[in-house]
Design an enzyme around this catalytic site. Sequence first.
Site, PDB file in Angstrom:
ATOM      1  CD  GLU A 270      -2.949  -0.222   2.485  1.00 26.06           C
ATOM      2  OE1 GLU A 270      -3.345  -0.119   3.074  1.00 26.06           O
ATOM      3  OE2 GLU A 270      -3.299  -1.626   3.013  1.00 26.06           O
TER       4      GLU A 270
ATOM      5  CG  ASP B  91      -1.391  -1.901   5.669  1.00 22.06           C
ATOM      6  OD1 ASP B  91      -0.419  -2.523   5.681  1.00 22.06           O
ATOM      7  OD2 ASP B  91      -2.328  -0.831   6.470  1.00 22.06           O
TER       8      ASP B  91
ATOM      9  CG  ASP C  18      -6.488  -3.799   7.793  1.00 25.77           C
ATOM     10  OD1 ASP C  18      -6.622  -3.291   6.738  1.00 25.77           O
ATOM     11  OD2 ASP C  18      -6.452  -2.762   8.660  1.00 25.77           O
TER      12      ASP C  18
ATOM     13  CD  GLU D  85     -11.131   0.225   3.927  1.00 28.03           C
ATOM     14  OE1 GLU D  85     -11.166   0.871   3.510  1.00 28.03           O
ATOM     15  OE2 GLU D  85     -11.635   0.255   5.242  1.00 28.03           O
TER      16      GLU D  85
ATOM     17  CE1 TYR E 176      -1.397  -2.102   9.129  1.00 32.19           C
ATOM     18  CE2 TYR E 176      -3.246  -3.950  10.558  1.00 32.19           C
ATOM     19  CZ  TYR E 176      -2.960  -2.195   9.909  1.00 32.19           C
ATOM     20  OH  TYR E 176      -4.209  -1.614   8.500  1.00 32.19           O
TER      21      TYR E 176
ATOM     22  NE  ARG F 235      -5.576   1.872  10.621  1.00 33.81           N
ATOM     23  CZ  ARG F 235      -4.389   3.035   9.849  1.00 33.81           C
ATOM     24  NH1 ARG F 235      -3.259   1.647   9.122  1.00 33.81           N
ATOM     25  NH2 ARG F 235      -3.823   3.616   9.889  1.00 33.81           N
TER      26      ARG F 235
ATOM     27  CG  HIS G 215      -4.966  -8.458  13.015  1.00 31.36           C
ATOM     28  ND1 HIS G 215      -5.654  -7.712  12.862  1.00 31.36           N
ATOM     29  CD2 HIS G 215      -5.331  -8.934  12.005  1.00 31.36           C
ATOM     30  CE1 HIS G 215      -6.351  -6.910  11.797  1.00 31.36           C
ATOM     31  NE2 HIS G 215      -5.157  -7.814  11.197  1.00 31.36           N
TER      32      HIS G 215
END
Length: 694
Positions: free
Chosen positions: A9, A82, A84, A86, A302, A304, A348
């Site tokens: 990203e 990433d 997640d 998104e 990470y 988030r 995560h």
Amino acid sequence: MAKYLVIVESPAKVKTIKKFLGPNYEVAASNGHVRDLPKSQLGIDVEHDYEPKYITIRGKGDILANLRKEVKKAEKVYLATDPDREGEAISWHLTNALNLEKNGKKIYRITFNEITKNAVKESLKHPREIDMGLVDAQQARRELDRMVGYRISPLLWAKVKRGLSAGRVQSVALRMICDREDEINAFIPEEYWTLDASFKLPGERKLLTAKYYGTTSQKQNLTCAEDVEKVKKELEGAAYQVTDVKKGERVKKAPLPFTTSTLQQEASKVLNFSTQKTMRLAQQLYEGIDIKGNGTVGVITYLRTDSTRVSEEAEHQAALYIEKAYGPEYTGAKSQEKKSGQKIQDAHEAIRPTDISRIPLELKESLSRDQFRLYQLIWKRFVASRMTPAVYETTSVKIDAAGHRFTVAASKIRFDGFMSVYTQEDDEKAENNTLVKGIDKNTKLTFDSFQEDQHFTQPPAHYTEASLVRALEEQGIGRPSTYAPTITTILARRYVVKENKNLYVSELGEVVNSMMKEAFPTIVDVNFTANMEALLDGVEEGSVNWKTVVSNFYPDLDEAVQQAEKDLEQVQIADEESDEECELCGRRMVIKYGPHGRFLACPGFPECRNTKPYFEKVGVACPKCGKDIVLKKTKKGRKYYGCIGNPECDFMVWQKPSAEKCPQCGSIMLEKGNKLVCYNEECGYVMEKKTEEV
């Protein structure tokens, strides 16, 4: 020529990951999302199964063209966005925008929780397909947010003023702040008193202080001065006797490592960082820091996440480090994870340092001041979470006289455990009123004095950014990635203002909230929003169809909007008045908001069209002419402080003037870091600045 293409990203990751993978790999960045719903319209075909109308985001054409060239050269394409929802959606959009499936390219999805050589190389050994559950959950969230924003915001523009917005999560956050304000306004303080008794003990200089408990049979509250006087009168001349001494121990468990929410809360409390600042710095630490001798490497995992899980490798590294640095007695057993009714994305991990042996002081030269402070907080919290509990020795004493009872509670640390590394405000308060040694039932007490104090119950505290994040998490509203943008939006829209860390609702915020409650009660209902988050989790797991969630939501919203257009009355929000007079017509000028920020305008528009720049006063008089000092900006945007009387008065400084006067020469003081320095260079007086928000 590189055989494999890895797409990430952020451009910040490209150099780091390229270094890890070598010449067979080309690494390129998508710069975030490449496709989205169009800004000019709703972008959802409500007549045809709520199909989203995705378009290439403006400005991303060149990036996609470059990526297509790289795709043609590569045998395999690895999508490393990433880990997640998104990130998964970005990978899916890239697959479509680059026509990867039509071109017959081998596409693999890889994820890693930290940007380190081992993590990146390990992810290449375990490629997978794109997880459509994650993609659909993101699509559902995007459509729901778009529906609320694009259907309700125009209504607010028409009924209140242009530039306002409503949002599925931001409107609930605003309501929570408004509800808290209502609680505070409705709160009626109640009087209560405390009564302490001080005693002399044989051979001790320090007095022993005991708190009034009640009678020997039950606790008694002192509600007024008469209650206190009555107790004191009954105790006149009474003999005080120690009736019970209990010794015990209390164990305080090590804290859990940080999640996104707890990191934002703790950084706000300890470092005075806003949620936005915390996330920006954490992103920098995650994407990679140039460390002398090591090159660029990600120093935290990470950022988030709502999981407190820690990988076995990190657990093992932590145990070895703690045993070596602190001793085997400080090495904790495998820590418990947070139990929660909400779904936790357990792929995560908690936020932790990527290498525990990279101690903060060693990185200090490679980090900015704020990066260092945040990294130190994350490092200490993680190390503490892997250590043994702290043990307190507790003593409670009961002292009786004339049917009344006083108590003493004391504690001292017997073993500091995790607190040798990390303490919180509550821990520092825990060790109090340390008792003299050897007190028992035979200890003779000599009464010295009473100390009575009047108190009033306090209303609930105003929300701060930290406490609002905590409340949103507890209510199940939003997800780790949404807390900071939600708070930033309600501040930017001026629904809420921030003063000394507290969040206060503005008049505009009150109007918008009451309008939302009247016309769209479900949208601003806390339980409804939390329920929607649970449905999105169901979409992610594959148990709920994402279009079912959207199709159940939109018809009710559409009906409510149409009804509100008929029912809601137009509201006038008065502009904030300034103390500046219009030199053309004499009216008091008002503060307006334009695309470039605030400016002053004459309220007599259109008869009088006078406008001028708005300067924020700092509350200090100019030492040269006595007029106000205001905050200004240079042409390049750098802030400075100058006299409002410029160009007649040429006073100007880069540092913010303080309201404090120099105790030596009486000149103004300037803020420099955590110090105040006299403006008069010949004086040069320096003093500590009173603590305030950074």
